[in-house]
Design a protein around this motif. Structure first.
Motif, short mmCIF file in Angstrom:
data_model
loop_
_atom_site.label_atom_id
_atom_site.label_comp_id
_atom_site.label_asym_id
_atom_site.label_seq_id
_atom_site.Cartn_x
_atom_site.Cartn_y
_atom_site.Cartn_z
N LEU A 5 0.83 -1.21 0.00
CA LEU A 5 0.00 0.00 0.00
C LEU A 5 0.86 1.27 0.00
N ARG A 6 1.96 1.24 0.72
CA ARG A 6 2.86 2.40 0.72
C ARG A 6 3.51 2.56 -0.65
N PHE A 7 3.81 1.44 -1.31
CA PHE A 7 4.34 1.51 -2.67
C PHE A 7 3.32 2.20 -3.58
N LEU A 8 2.05 1.82 -3.44
CA LEU A 8 0.99 2.43 -4.25
C LEU A 8 0.86 3.92 -3.94
N ALA A 9 0.90 4.28 -2.66
CA ALA A 9 0.78 5.69 -2.28
C ALA A 9 1.94 6.51 -2.83
N CYS A 10 3.14 5.94 -2.81
CA CYS A 10 4.30 6.67 -3.36
C CYS A 10 4.22 6.75 -4.88
N THR A 11 3.72 5.68 -5.50
CA THR A 11 3.59 5.70 -6.96
C THR A 11 2.63 6.79 -7.40
N LEU A 12 1.54 6.93 -6.68
CA LEU A 12 0.53 7.95 -7.01
C LEU A 12 0.68 9.16 -6.08
N PHE A 13 1.91 9.60 -5.91
CA PHE A 13 2.23 10.66 -4.96
C PHE A 13 1.44 11.94 -5.19
#
Length: 188
Positions: free
Chosen positions: A119-127
């Motif tokens: 989920l953190r990877f997703l949040a960083c990807t869609l920063f």
């Protein structure tokens, strides 16, 4: 729409790069910190071993450390382990200790460290979408509540007293993901 499409690709590519670097940095930092800890296994005749088996947590996944800044946490993507401060063995009543370990066992069963990392990877990807970051934070808070629900096991007062004891860990200084703010402590 071609310029907008190109900007989106640029943002997405930058986000994937940022997310990858963020997860690598987190993984390396975690490994560095964990490598500094002196870890022991719980003693088969000890209270930690008994509490772990009582709540269905495999004692082999339990890591006992003296002097942790956070009293208990779960870490590990594929095969999570529970790190617990050795002082909890004698610092909590038996039912409180079981509640803490049942809470962490719920994180192990649900593979929460892997889910949070993804989920953190997703949040960083869609920063550029702040709503995604807020959603990830809300899901992390919700995971704590779900783990608390699993830890209740018919004894809500044991969990409540354990939460209050852990919230006052290190002289009243709040520590850990589940105690990051007063609102979350009150919710739990």
């Amino acid at each position: 729409l071609s310029p907008v499409h190109g900007v989106f690709h640029l943002l997405f590519t930058a986000g994937v790069g940022y997310a990858t670097l963020d997860r690598i940095r987190a993984w390396r930092g975690q490994r560095a910190v964990l490598s500094l800890l002196t870890v022991v296994s719980p003693h088969p005749a000890g209270r930690l071993w008994s509490a772990a088996t009582a709540v269905g947590l495999e004692p082999a996944r339990l890591r006992v450390v003296v002097g942790l800044p956070t009293p208990a946490f779960t870490v590990g993507l594929v095969r999570p382990s529970v790190y617990i401060d050795a002082r909890l063995e004698n610092g909590l009543a038996a039912d409180e200790l079981e509640a803490v370990l049942a809470h962490e066992a719920a994180h192990v069963r649900r593979l929460d460290p892997l889910r949070f990392s993804a989920l953190r990877f997703l949040a960083c990807t869609l920063f550029w979408l702040s709503a995604v970051r807020r959603l990830v934070e809300d899901l992390a808070d919700e995971a704590e509540v779900v783990a608390d629900d699993a830890a209740i096991r018919g004894r809500p007062l044991a969990l409540a007293s354990a939460l209050l004891a852990l919230a006052q860990w290190r002289g009243g200084e709040q520590v850990g993901i589940g105690f990051g703010n007063r609102d979350m402590l009150e919710r739990r």
